[in-house]
Write an enzyme that holds these catalytic residues in place. Sequence first.
Site, PDB file in Angstrom:
ATOM      1  CB  ALA A  98      -0.906   0.004   1.222  1.00  0.00           C
ATOM      2  N   GLY A 111       0.380  -4.911   0.920  1.00  0.00           N
ATOM      3  CA  GLY A 111      -0.783  -4.995   0.046  1.00  0.00           C
ATOM      4  C   GLY A 111      -0.521  -5.794  -1.208  1.00  0.00           C
ATOM      5  CD  GLU A 147      -3.186  -7.407   3.096  1.00  0.00           C
ATOM      6  OE1 GLU A 147      -4.212  -7.766   3.702  1.00  0.00           O
ATOM      7  OE2 GLU A 147      -2.725  -6.253   3.131  1.00  0.00           O
ATOM      8  CD  GLU A 166       1.107  -5.073   6.195  1.00  0.00           C
ATOM      9  OE1 GLU A 166       0.094  -5.682   5.817  1.00  0.00           O
ATOM     10  OE2 GLU A 166       2.215  -5.205   5.656  1.00  0.00           O
TER      11      GLU A 166
END
Length: 149
Positions: free
Chosen positions: A65, A112, A115, A135
């Site tokens: 992200a 991200g 993910e 993160e």
Amino acid sequence: MADYPTVHLTIQDRVAILAIDHPPVNALDEKTLSDLKAAFGAAVDNNEIKVIVITGDNKSFVAGADIRDLAAMPTVELAAEKAEQGQRLFNQIECAPKPVIAAINGRYCLGGGNELAMACHLRIAEEGAEFGQPEIKLGLVPGWGASKR
């Protein structure tokens, strides 16, 4: 098919290739997530396409992200809403009626990006690719479904 500012959609032999292009490391900011959602939806809706491949452009898959986006969130409620938007997109990928392959190129598949790869049905990685959820070092939990996948 349309091209999106941060995701290039090409079709070859009934395979849709969605190449994320947000230099330098293909961080998933709000615009890139929006473009990915639109390109993915177009690929799913096209009956000629039988397989969807998600990869990165610029010699990188997705580094995660965009931390600048996270830092700019003015309220916890807005941050939660953005997390839910990402969760919905990754759930759409996971539940897609067509096979979705993550073609993990470059060195990093983090946060991200990891993910996103986990939401795909199959993952193929370049040798030497590194996976992780960094993160947690910032006190954040994976927001787009990694903890359940």
